[in-house]
Design a protein around this motif. Structure first.
Motif, PDB file in Angstrom:
ATOM      1  N   SER A  66       0.821  -1.215   0.000  1.00 26.75           N
ATOM      2  CA  SER A  66       0.000   0.000   0.000  1.00 26.75           C
ATOM      3  C   SER A  66       0.854   1.263   0.000  1.00 26.75           C
ATOM      4  O   SER A  66       0.370   2.336  -0.332  1.00 26.75           O
ATOM      5  N   LEU A  67       2.124   1.129   0.362  1.00 26.62           N
ATOM      6  CA  LEU A  67       3.019   2.286   0.443  1.00 26.62           C
ATOM      7  C   LEU A  67       3.821   2.552  -0.826  1.00 26.62           C
ATOM      8  O   LEU A  67       4.492   3.570  -0.922  1.00 26.62           O
ATOM      9  N   VAL A  68       3.767   1.638  -1.784  1.00 26.25           N
ATOM     10  CA  VAL A  68       4.648   1.772  -2.945  1.00 26.25           C
ATOM     11  C   VAL A  68       3.833   1.698  -4.235  1.00 26.25           C
ATOM     12  O   VAL A  68       2.846   0.975  -4.322  1.00 26.25           O
ATOM     13  N   LYS A  69       4.249   2.469  -5.192  1.00 22.53           N
ATOM     14  CA  LYS A  69       3.676   2.409  -6.539  1.00 22.53           C
ATOM     15  C   LYS A  69       4.586   1.490  -7.358  1.00 22.53           C
ATOM     16  O   LYS A  69       5.758   1.777  -7.545  1.00 22.53           O
ATOM     17  N   LEU A  70       4.033   0.383  -7.831  1.00 30.08           N
ATOM     18  CA  LEU A  70       4.860  -0.628  -8.494  1.00 30.08           C
ATOM     19  C   LEU A  70       5.409  -0.185  -9.839  1.00 30.08           C
ATOM     20  O   LEU A  70       6.384  -0.731 -10.313  1.00 30.08           O
ATOM     21  N   SER A  71       4.818   0.807 -10.431  1.00 28.24           N
ATOM     22  CA  SER A  71       5.307   1.262 -11.725  1.00 28.24           C
ATOM     23  C   SER A  71       6.556   2.130 -11.600  1.00 28.24           C
ATOM     24  O   SER A  71       7.233   2.399 -12.569  1.00 28.24           O
TER      25      SER A  71
END
Length: 194
Positions: A66-71
């Motif tokens: 929830s804390l990271v944007k995978l892109s």
């Protein structure tokens, strides 16, 4: 385990295969520990002790996702790097709990079956184990895309909670019992669960 390199690639680890090796070593160490503990602690007890670690690992992974944007890459982003490390640690916690309990106990369940149906019962249990493994392998990446990684890991945590309840309610303890006594546990209405 199947998709750890994929997960660590998405998180921006520079050598995702090496990072996956850390998870595999965790699995190996805790599988060895389970082999030494399972008969001393008991199958039911080891499941009831290890599944909460699996749930915690899955929920911690969901939080990390929830804390990271995978892109985005984690390079230069301290929040993303912290989230990636959190996810790595959470997966290690999950794998440790899995290796201690659910990774071993289903393969050591034949004593629950009476001798007359032991091979059939073991075969069905093994087929069920591999079928569940197949479903997870088939649907994991689809769920990651459809639900997001956060909700995929929450879903797996819910499955573990349900499993914990079923084990608590129905799975008998066989520690210290003879094969005959263990096989007779399933003959009772309460299945030998106190």
């Amino acid at each position: 385990m199947y998709f750890s390199a994929t997960i660590f690639t998405m998180l921006g680890f520079p050598i995702p295969t090496l990072t996956s090796l850390v998870v595999a070593v965790t699995n190996f160490i805790f599988t060895l520990a389970a082999l030494f503990l399972i008969d001393r602690v008991g199958r039911r007890r080891i499941l009831l002790w290890s599944i909460p670690f699996m749930i915690a690992g899955l929920l911690l992974a969901a939080f990390g996702f929830s804390l990271v944007k995978l892109s985005l890459t984690t390079e230069g982003d301290s929040t993303a790097r912290s989230a990636a490390v959190t996810i790595l640690v959470s997966i290690m916690v999950y794998v440790a709990g899995y290796a201690l309990g659910l990774g071993n106990v289903p393969w050591m369940q034949s004593e629950l079956f009476a001798l007359s149906v032991r091979s059939l019962g073991s075969g069905i249990a093994t087929a069920t184990n591999w079928a569940a493994n197949f479903v997870i392998g088939l649907t994991f990446l689809l769920l990651m895309e459809a639900l997001t990684p956060t909700w995929t890991f929450v879903l797996y945590a819910v499955v573990c909670v349900v499993g914990y309840g079923l084990i608590w309610g129905f799975y008998p303890e066989t520690a210290g019992l003879s094969l005959e006594a263990a096989a007779s546990l399933l003959e009772d209405d309460n299945w030998g669960v106190r």
